[in-house]
Scaffold this active site. Structure first.
Site, PDB file in Angstrom:
ATOM      1  N   LEU A   9      -1.177 -29.671  10.003  1.00 11.62           N
ATOM      2  CA  LEU A   9      -0.358 -30.041   8.835  1.00 11.62           C
ATOM      3  C   LEU A   9      -0.189 -28.850   7.899  1.00 11.62           C
ATOM      4  O   LEU A   9      -1.164 -28.309   7.383  1.00 11.62           O
ATOM      5  CB  LEU A   9      -0.993 -31.202   8.074  1.00 11.62           C
ATOM      6  CG  LEU A   9      -1.206 -32.513   8.833  1.00 11.62           C
ATOM      7  CD1 LEU A   9      -1.510 -33.642   7.848  1.00 11.62           C
ATOM      8  CD2 LEU A   9      -0.005 -32.874   9.689  1.00 11.62           C
ATOM      9  N   ARG A  16      -0.968 -26.832  -6.609  1.00 12.17           N
ATOM     10  CA  ARG A  16      -2.075 -26.337  -7.434  1.00 12.17           C
ATOM     11  C   ARG A  16      -2.233 -24.811  -7.361  1.00 12.17           C
ATOM     12  O   ARG A  16      -2.927 -24.212  -8.159  1.00 12.17           O
ATOM     13  CB  ARG A  16      -3.381 -27.039  -7.010  1.00 12.17           C
ATOM     14  CG  ARG A  16      -3.426 -28.492  -7.429  1.00 12.17           C
ATOM     15  CD  ARG A  16      -4.455 -29.294  -6.640  1.00 12.17           C
ATOM     16  NE  ARG A  16      -3.955 -29.705  -5.313  1.00 12.17           N
ATOM     17  CZ  ARG A  16      -4.627 -30.480  -4.449  1.00 12.17           C
ATOM     18  NH1 ARG A  16      -5.824 -30.914  -4.782  1.00 12.17           N
ATOM     19  NH2 ARG A  16      -4.110 -30.809  -3.287  1.00 12.17           N
ATOM     20  N   LYS A  23       1.891 -22.014   0.190  1.00 11.95           N
ATOM     21  CA  LYS A  23       0.414 -21.892   0.201  1.00 11.95           C
ATOM     22  C   LYS A  23      -0.138 -21.348   1.516  1.00 11.95           C
ATOM     23  O   LYS A  23      -0.976 -20.448   1.521  1.00 11.95           O
ATOM     24  CB  LYS A  23      -0.224 -23.249  -0.096  1.00 11.95           C
ATOM     25  CG  LYS A  23      -1.743 -23.249   0.038  1.00 11.95           C
ATOM     26  CD  LYS A  23      -2.393 -24.450  -0.555  1.00 11.95           C
ATOM     27  CE  LYS A  23      -2.374 -25.633   0.373  1.00 11.95           C
ATOM     28  NZ  LYS A  23      -3.177 -26.754  -0.195  1.00 11.95           N
ATOM     29  N   GLY A  78       3.288 -37.383   2.126  1.00 16.43           N
ATOM     30  CA  GLY A  78       1.846 -37.514   2.311  1.00 16.43           C
ATOM     31  C   GLY A  78       1.400 -37.175   3.724  1.00 16.43           C
ATOM     32  O   GLY A  78       2.214 -37.024   4.639  1.00 16.43           O
ATOM     33  N   THR A  79       0.066 -37.056   3.874  1.00 19.39           N
ATOM     34  CA  THR A  79      -0.484 -36.585   5.147  1.00 19.39           C
ATOM     35  C   THR A  79      -0.246 -37.571   6.302  1.00 19.39           C
ATOM     36  O   THR A  79      -0.076 -37.149   7.452  1.00 19.39           O
ATOM     37  CB  THR A  79      -1.992 -36.275   5.016  1.00 19.39           C
ATOM     38  OG1 THR A  79      -2.617 -37.347   4.282  1.00 19.39           O
ATOM     39  CG2 THR A  79      -2.226 -34.992   4.272  1.00 19.39           C
ATOM     40  N   ASN A 170     -14.786 -35.940   3.183  1.00 18.97           N
ATOM     41  CA  ASN A 170     -13.910 -35.797   4.344  1.00 18.97           C
ATOM     42  C   ASN A 170     -13.427 -34.352   4.380  1.00 18.97           C
ATOM     43  O   ASN A 170     -12.773 -33.891   3.445  1.00 18.97           O
ATOM     44  CB  ASN A 170     -12.720 -36.761   4.156  1.00 18.97           C
ATOM     45  CG  ASN A 170     -11.585 -36.483   5.119  1.00 18.97           C
ATOM     46  OD1 ASN A 170     -11.801 -36.047   6.247  1.00 18.97           O
ATOM     47  ND2 ASN A 170     -10.361 -36.737   4.658  1.00 18.97           N
ATOM     48  N   ASN A 344      -8.346  21.145   7.495  1.00 23.42           N
ATOM     49  CA  ASN A 344      -9.089  20.949   6.252  1.00 23.42           C
ATOM     50  C   ASN A 344      -8.082  20.733   5.123  1.00 23.42           C
ATOM     51  O   ASN A 344      -7.218  21.586   4.884  1.00 23.42           O
ATOM     52  CB  ASN A 344      -9.969  22.158   5.954  1.00 23.42           C
ATOM     53  CG  ASN A 344     -10.849  21.882   4.749  1.00 23.42           C
ATOM     54  OD1 ASN A 344     -11.678  20.985   4.785  1.00 23.42           O
ATOM     55  ND2 ASN A 344     -10.616  22.605   3.678  1.00 23.42           N
ATOM     56  N   ALA A 347      -8.810  19.407  -2.060  1.00 26.06           N
ATOM     57  CA  ALA A 347      -8.767  18.384  -3.109  1.00 26.06           C
ATOM     58  C   ALA A 347      -7.402  18.343  -3.769  1.00 26.06           C
ATOM     59  O   ALA A 347      -6.789  19.380  -3.997  1.00 26.06           O
ATOM     60  CB  ALA A 347      -9.829  18.702  -4.158  1.00 26.06           C
ATOM     61  N   SER A 372      -6.309  23.512  -2.264  1.00 29.46           N
ATOM     62  CA  SER A 372      -6.383  22.442  -3.267  1.00 29.46           C
ATOM     63  C   SER A 372      -5.060  22.326  -4.003  1.00 29.46           C
ATOM     64  O   SER A 372      -4.400  23.324  -4.280  1.00 29.46           O
ATOM     65  CB  SER A 372      -7.474  22.761  -4.285  1.00 29.46           C
ATOM     66  OG  SER A 372      -8.716  22.705  -3.645  1.00 29.46           O
TER      67      SER A 372
END
Ligand code: UD1
Ligand code: CA
Length: 417
Positions: A9, A16, A23, A78-79, A170, A344, A347, A372
């Site tokens: 389902l 909510r 959802k 509904g379910t 449940n 290499n 930074a 760098s």
């Protein structure tokens, strides 16, 4: 085992969640929750589950593989109504019908195997997977008669104070004898606070008809977590993350602090790699053996690290392939890059990969040395063994030849090495 059909389902609105996304498409560890439920059905070797879609079904459908069997619930009534829609697609199927909810993604195969085994061996009409929770609020409560047999389920909204105190809930997962399911559904009425057709009402209906109702209790209550709100989503996400990290550690990967390490579902990491704290690794990333990643690293989609790569602190990598023994130890942004072996990277190196809607590639060949603060305005190519001086800006379409040093803004050739 006997014939088993499965209904998933996934039609509900998920009100909510207060979300613009359906959802069931909300991700847990980078993967939509619906996919976990599909995987569960697959692990159970159920051939073609029937998935009920409704709210924004076109969008949800896109996330399913093309062959999936889908039915559309037109009105989200509904379910029980959703299950009825699915039964029409099962066309007179006889056997066991397992109902799964798409918003319960943490269930494990073993728990459902146990439920099915019990249901089939004892020839039960409806077997409910239940959980005993300290804080049962939000869930339907299991009602039992004086002989402790299940006589019904009451939804929280319709429960009185006495029923609200019941801690047995449940989980939403119920398996049915197909005939009993079809028979019971006929009698469900929307006589409740939400005016919906509740699947859970089928239990008291079957009980009154003298059918055999039973329950199996889940041992790990975390598995039963249903996601209705953002806070439940966060809770489920944390539980799933724990599982994923645990699994990596079992396979020989060091995760220095699992609580601050966020690795998506489906990531691949080789043995003896170490992941330092506050690292985020997204879906699809592949990391080789003996690598070091983090702290504070963000590896995004399309990133692939071969063996013995070190990516240190404060860097983001996306859609990039980095070959073995390459090192980028301190803050960097590497996007759409192809980096060779033994490179290499100094930074502060940045690939400026995005220009007016277009992304371009930075290619750096084996044994290059990137000074760098180098900026690569992609597309650029840096040859084998080439060097960029600190603070260089290598401009668009530049091809630095093998074993050549460049420096400055824009970077100019200094010398052949
Ligand atoms: C449901 C159960 C509750 C149980 C809880 C476990 C009912 C009436 N209640 O409550 O007993 O404790 O799950 O998590 O079943 N859906 C549809 N079509 C609809 C309505 C819902 O397909 O018309 C789907 C939703 O997408 C969801 C699932 O059914 O995946 C459950 O619906 P939801 O509204 O989340 O039920 P809960 O209130 O959580
Ligand atoms: Ca739910």
């Amino acid at each position: 085992m006997k014939k088993i059909a499965c209904i998933i389902l996934a039609a509900g609105k998920g009100e909510r969640m207060k979300s613009d996304t359906p959802k069931v498409l909300h991700p847990l560890c980078g993967r939509p929750m619906l996919e976990y439920v599909f995987e569960l059905a697959k692990d159970l070797k159920i051939k073609k589950p029937v998935t009920v879609l409704g709210h924004r079904h076109q969008e949800v459908r896109k996330s399913l593989s093309p062959g999936e069997k889908v039915v559309i619930q037109k009105r989200l009534a509904g379910t029980a109504d959703a299950v009825k829609c699915a039964l029409s697609a099962l066309k007179g199927f006889k056997g066991t019908v397992l109902v799964l909810y798409a918003d319960i993604p943490l269930l494990r195969k073993d728990s459902i195997d146990k439920l099915l085994k019990y249901h089939i061996e004892n020839n039960v009409d409806a077997t409910i997977l239940t959980a005993q929770l300290d804080k049962p609020s939000g869930y339907g409560r299991i009602l039992r008669d004086k002989y402790s047999s299940v006589l019904g389920i009451v939804e929280e909204k319709d429960a009185d104070d006495f029923q609200k105190d019941i801690k047995e809930i449940n989980t939403g997962i119920i398996c049915f004898k197909s005939e009993s399911l079809s028979e019971g559904l006929k009698y469900i009425r929307p006589n409740n606070r939400k005016k919906e057709y509740y699947l859970t009402d089928i239990i008291s209906i079957l009980y009154k008809k003298g059918k055999l109702i039973d329950s199996v209790r889940i041992s790990d209550t975390d598995e039963a977590l249903g996601i209705n709100s953002r806070s439940e989503l966060a809770k489920a996400n944390a539980l799933m993350q724990k599982r994923i990290n645990e699994d990596f550690m079992q396979k020989g990967i060091t995760i220095v602090d699992p609580d601050s390490t966020f690795i998506s579902y489906g990531v691949k990491i080789g043995r003896n790699t170490t992941i330092y704290p506050f690292t985020v690794i997204e879906r699809g990333v592949k990391i080789g053996k003996r690598c070091f990643v983090g702290p504070f690293a963000h590896l995004r989609e399309g990133t692939e690290l071969k063996d013995d790569v070190t990516l240190g602190n404060f860097l983001e990598v996306v859609r990039s392939k980095i070959s073995s023994k390459t090192i980028a130890k301190h803050f960097c942004y590497l996007g759409d890059s192809r980096i060779g072996q033994n490179v290499n990277i100094g930074a502060g190196t940045v690939t400026a990969n995005f220009d007016r809607g277009k992304k371009s590639i930075t290619e750096i060949k084996d044994r290059a040395n990137i000074g760098s603060d180098t900026i690569f305005v992609a597309p650029v190519k840096i040859g084998k063994g080439a060097i960029t001086g600190a603070g260089s800006v290598v401009t668009k379409h530049t091809k630095v030849k093998d074993w050549t040093a460049v420096a400055g803004v824009p970077a100019r050739v200094l010398k052949k090495r």
